[in-house]
Structures are given as C-alpha cells and as structure tokens.
Design a protein around this motif. Sequence first.
Motif, mmCIF file in Angstrom:
data_model
loop_
_atom_site.group_PDB
_atom_site.id
_atom_site.type_symbol
_atom_site.label_atom_id
_atom_site.label_comp_id
_atom_site.label_asym_id
_atom_site.label_seq_id
_atom_site.Cartn_x
_atom_site.Cartn_y
_atom_site.Cartn_z
ATOM 1 N N MET A 55 7.679 0.770 -0.389
ATOM 2 C CA MET A 55 6.749 0.897 0.738
ATOM 3 C C MET A 55 6.186 -0.482 1.050
ATOM 4 O O MET A 55 5.805 -1.211 0.159
ATOM 5 C CB MET A 55 5.597 1.820 0.373
ATOM 6 N N SER A 56 6.083 -0.766 2.302
ATOM 7 C CA SER A 56 5.537 -2.078 2.624
ATOM 8 C C SER A 56 4.124 -2.014 3.182
ATOM 9 O O SER A 56 3.289 -2.812 2.820
ATOM 10 C CB SER A 56 6.463 -2.805 3.594
ATOM 11 N N LYS A 57 3.832 -1.034 4.040
ATOM 12 C CA LYS A 57 2.504 -0.974 4.648
ATOM 13 C C LYS A 57 1.962 0.444 4.516
ATOM 14 O O LYS A 57 2.620 1.401 4.932
ATOM 15 C CB LYS A 57 2.593 -1.348 6.122
ATOM 16 N N ILE A 58 0.754 0.577 3.937
ATOM 17 C CA ILE A 58 0.136 1.889 3.809
ATOM 18 C C ILE A 58 -1.307 1.843 4.303
ATOM 19 O O ILE A 58 -1.932 0.784 4.333
ATOM 20 C CB ILE A 58 0.179 2.427 2.364
ATOM 21 N N VAL A 59 -1.804 2.995 4.700
ATOM 22 C CA VAL A 59 -3.200 3.161 5.104
ATOM 23 C C VAL A 59 -3.836 4.105 4.097
ATOM 24 O O VAL A 59 -3.233 5.113 3.713
ATOM 25 C CB VAL A 59 -3.310 3.745 6.526
ATOM 26 N N ILE A 60 -5.047 3.777 3.658
ATOM 27 C CA ILE A 60 -5.780 4.608 2.706
ATOM 28 C C ILE A 60 -7.057 5.092 3.379
ATOM 29 O O ILE A 60 -7.841 4.288 3.880
ATOM 30 C CB ILE A 60 -6.131 3.822 1.431
ATOM 31 N N LEU A 61 -7.251 6.414 3.382
ATOM 32 C CA LEU A 61 -8.456 7.003 3.977
ATOM 33 C C LEU A 61 -9.193 7.825 2.925
ATOM 34 O O LEU A 61 -8.593 8.695 2.289
ATOM 35 C CB LEU A 61 -8.082 7.903 5.155
ATOM 36 N N ASN A 62 -10.494 7.556 2.784
ATOM 37 C CA ASN A 62 -11.286 8.318 1.824
ATOM 38 C C ASN A 62 -12.418 9.099 2.483
ATOM 39 O O ASN A 62 -13.285 9.639 1.805
ATOM 40 C CB ASN A 62 -11.835 7.414 0.722
ATOM 41 N N SER A 63 -12.419 9.150 3.810
ATOM 42 C CA SER A 63 -13.466 9.865 4.526
ATOM 43 C C SER A 63 -12.873 10.501 5.778
ATOM 44 O O SER A 63 -11.881 10.012 6.326
ATOM 45 C CB SER A 63 -14.592 8.904 4.921
ATOM 46 N N GLU A 85 1.037 4.891 -7.527
ATOM 47 C CA GLU A 85 2.328 4.185 -7.498
ATOM 48 C C GLU A 85 2.604 3.616 -6.116
ATOM 49 O O GLU A 85 3.035 2.462 -5.980
ATOM 50 C CB GLU A 85 3.450 5.134 -7.916
ATOM 51 N N ILE A 86 2.332 4.401 -5.068
ATOM 52 C CA ILE A 86 2.525 3.931 -3.694
ATOM 53 C C ILE A 86 1.627 2.716 -3.427
ATOM 54 O O ILE A 86 2.062 1.715 -2.850
ATOM 55 C CB ILE A 86 2.233 5.062 -2.682
ATOM 56 N N MET A 87 0.365 2.797 -3.852
ATOM 57 C CA MET A 87 -0.569 1.678 -3.640
ATOM 58 C C MET A 87 -0.105 0.417 -4.360
ATOM 59 O O MET A 87 -0.161 -0.678 -3.812
ATOM 60 C CB MET A 87 -1.977 2.052 -4.114
ATOM 61 N N MET A 88 0.343 0.581 -5.591
ATOM 62 C CA MET A 88 0.735 -0.586 -6.390
ATOM 63 C C MET A 88 2.010 -1.245 -5.873
ATOM 64 O O MET A 88 2.225 -2.432 -6.091
ATOM 65 C CB MET A 88 0.913 -0.178 -7.860
ATOM 66 N N ASN A 89 2.849 -0.490 -5.183
ATOM 67 C CA ASN A 89 4.101 -1.044 -4.665
ATOM 68 C C ASN A 89 4.012 -1.496 -3.215
ATOM 69 O O ASN A 89 4.980 -2.024 -2.672
ATOM 70 C CB ASN A 89 5.232 -0.019 -4.823
ATOM 71 N N ALA A 90 2.866 -1.294 -2.584
ATOM 72 C CA ALA A 90 2.710 -1.659 -1.178
ATOM 73 C C ALA A 90 2.546 -3.175 -1.026
ATOM 74 O O ALA A 90 1.899 -3.822 -1.835
ATOM 75 C CB ALA A 90 1.489 -0.954 -0.603
ATOM 76 N N GLU A 91 3.142 -3.687 0.018
ATOM 77 C CA GLU A 91 2.954 -5.100 0.346
ATOM 78 C C GLU A 91 1.640 -5.298 1.079
ATOM 79 O O GLU A 91 1.020 -6.355 0.995
ATOM 80 C CB GLU A 91 4.122 -5.593 1.215
ATOM 81 N N SER A 92 1.222 -4.269 1.821
ATOM 82 C CA SER A 92 0.002 -4.355 2.617
ATOM 83 C C SER A 92 -0.731 -3.014 2.538
ATOM 84 O O SER A 92 -0.148 -1.964 2.794
ATOM 85 C CB SER A 92 0.360 -4.676 4.065
ATOM 86 N N VAL A 93 -2.017 -3.060 2.181
ATOM 87 C CA VAL A 93 -2.855 -1.873 2.112
ATOM 88 C C VAL A 93 -3.974 -2.022 3.133
ATOM 89 O O VAL A 93 -4.715 -2.992 3.121
ATOM 90 C CB VAL A 93 -3.454 -1.683 0.694
ATOM 91 N N ILE A 94 -4.060 -1.045 4.037
ATOM 92 C CA ILE A 94 -5.060 -1.078 5.104
ATOM 93 C C ILE A 94 -6.070 0.011 4.811
ATOM 94 O O ILE A 94 -5.714 1.176 4.644
ATOM 95 C CB ILE A 94 -4.398 -0.846 6.473
ATOM 96 N N LYS A 95 -7.336 -0.381 4.743
ATOM 97 C CA LYS A 95 -8.416 0.584 4.525
ATOM 98 C C LYS A 95 -9.430 0.398 5.643
ATOM 99 O O LYS A 95 -10.295 -0.435 5.570
ATOM 100 C CB LYS A 95 -9.077 0.379 3.171
ATOM 101 N N PRO A 96 -9.267 1.200 6.723
ATOM 102 C CA PRO A 96 -10.158 1.033 7.864
ATOM 103 C C PRO A 96 -11.601 1.429 7.551
ATOM 104 O O PRO A 96 -11.882 2.122 6.642
ATOM 105 C CB PRO A 96 -9.569 1.949 8.919
#
Length: 111
Positions: free
Chosen positions: A1-9, A100-111
């Motif tokens: 995975m290269s780019k992921i978005v993380i949402l906690n709300s 695992e997805i987070m650790m392998n991501a090249e870019s993590v976006i947390k808006p």
Amino acid sequence: MSKIVILNSSRFGQGNPRLGEKLMNDFFESLANMESLPDAILFYNSAVNLACVEPGILNPLKSIEKRGCRLMISASSLDFYNLNKDLKAGSIASMEEMTEIMMNAESVIKP
C-alpha cells in the motif's frame, strides 16, 4: 500500500459538531470525484459510524470502494458501538491487519 487515510472520528475537527459532520460529508464527496484514490481508508473509534449509519456518506463510500479503495472497519470499534450488524460499506478488519497496512504505507493521511 502506498497511500492510506486514517479516520478516528465521524466528523472533522474539534469545533461545532454539525460543521464537522458537513466537512466529513464534503470530504467523501470530493474524494469520490477525484481521479486518484488512496489505497485504503481505515475507520476506527466513532469513524465506524460512517460505514454503518451515516446515509449521506454511504453513496460516496460505496463509489470509492467500487473503484478499488479498500475500506477497513475496526472490528473492536464495531463491537464497542454494537454496530456489527449495521455495516453497509467496507469490510471488518482486526487491529493487527490495520496496523500492518499503516506500517507498510508510504504515506499516511490523517485529516
């Protein structure tokens, strides 16, 4: 995975809740219309509501998912909010899978 978005709300920001809900809706509408999508969007804590009970967001979420973006919904959060039977988009994921997805991501976006 290269780019992921993380949402906690289920809403953007810490300000007015109605504005935060509108901004989240605008985010998904905008994302659904973009040419390029993230590889995955991870939902945990109250963000799991977006894939279950937020009718205005379900259409863009389903569109994003159809185009190949993986929607990963936290199993623990679904259990906590008692939403297991209400999931309408995405797939249930363990924290191990999400980590695992987070650790392998090249870019993590947390808006």
